[in-house]
Design a protein around this motif. Sequence first.
Motif, PDB file in Angstrom:
ATOM      1  N   THR A  35      28.388  -3.618 -19.039  1.00 51.30           N
ATOM      2  CA  THR A  35      29.103  -2.789 -18.067  1.00 51.30           C
ATOM      3  C   THR A  35      30.162  -1.941 -18.758  1.00 51.30           C
ATOM      4  O   THR A  35      30.264  -0.742 -18.511  1.00 51.30           O
ATOM      5  CB  THR A  35      29.746  -3.656 -16.974  1.00 51.30           C
ATOM      6  N   LEU A  36      30.942  -2.565 -19.641  1.00 49.84           N
ATOM      7  CA  LEU A  36      31.971  -1.813 -20.364  1.00 49.84           C
ATOM      8  C   LEU A  36      31.350  -0.784 -21.300  1.00 49.84           C
ATOM      9  O   LEU A  36      31.864   0.321 -21.432  1.00 49.84           O
ATOM     10  CB  LEU A  36      32.876  -2.762 -21.141  1.00 49.84           C
ATOM     11  N   LEU A  37      30.238  -1.142 -21.936  1.00 48.57           N
ATOM     12  CA  LEU A  37      29.553  -0.204 -22.820  1.00 48.57           C
ATOM     13  C   LEU A  37      29.128   1.035 -22.050  1.00 48.57           C
ATOM     14  O   LEU A  37      29.394   2.162 -22.457  1.00 48.57           O
ATOM     15  CB  LEU A  37      28.329  -0.867 -23.462  1.00 48.57           C
ATOM     16  N   ASN A  38      28.501   0.832 -20.908  1.00 50.75           N
ATOM     17  CA  ASN A  38      28.045   1.966 -20.101  1.00 50.75           C
ATOM     18  C   ASN A  38      29.211   2.820 -19.608  1.00 50.75           C
ATOM     19  O   ASN A  38      29.135   4.052 -19.599  1.00 50.75           O
ATOM     20  CB  ASN A  38      27.187   1.481 -18.935  1.00 50.75           C
ATOM     21  N   GLU A  39      30.303   2.176 -19.200  1.00 51.45           N
ATOM     22  CA  GLU A  39      31.487   2.924 -18.748  1.00 51.45           C
ATOM     23  C   GLU A  39      32.089   3.738 -19.892  1.00 51.45           C
ATOM     24  O   GLU A  39      32.471   4.893 -19.705  1.00 51.45           O
ATOM     25  CB  GLU A  39      32.530   1.973 -18.169  1.00 51.45           C
TER      26      GLU A  39
END
Length: 137
Positions: A35-39
């Motif tokens: 999730t953090l990677l995509n954000e």
Amino acid sequence: RTQVLLFGRRFAEQDLLGKYTLRVGANTNVPANKTLLNELVNKVVEFADPRPDDVVWDMYAGSGMFTMPLKDRCGRVVAFESLTARFGELKANLRVNKAENVAAVMANLDSEKVLRELSNHVKRFHYAQLLLDAGGR
């Protein structure tokens, strides 16, 4: 110390934005939290705001986590990497993701001479605009 693979593949596959597959090895720094990677990737691409006719330089491209979404939003991406292992991963990921408008370049990005030569190819307007945008937000 030498790493020896006893069983399995030399890489793990990481989904990126539900659209790209990144093959990453032991030498790659990719956030484990999807999730953090995509954000993070979405924010960087949003900030860059490339136009369809732009040529974007992805410096220290690594495995291509910014290269992949940028390639779909601009005319061409030049992905620079200085580490041999990461450059190999980058080239593999470009093939896997059919990144035909991306050129992978192995370059010593720690060299002042190399950076000075590369800076001769930067359009002043884009460079100045990026600095203004960064300071104005």
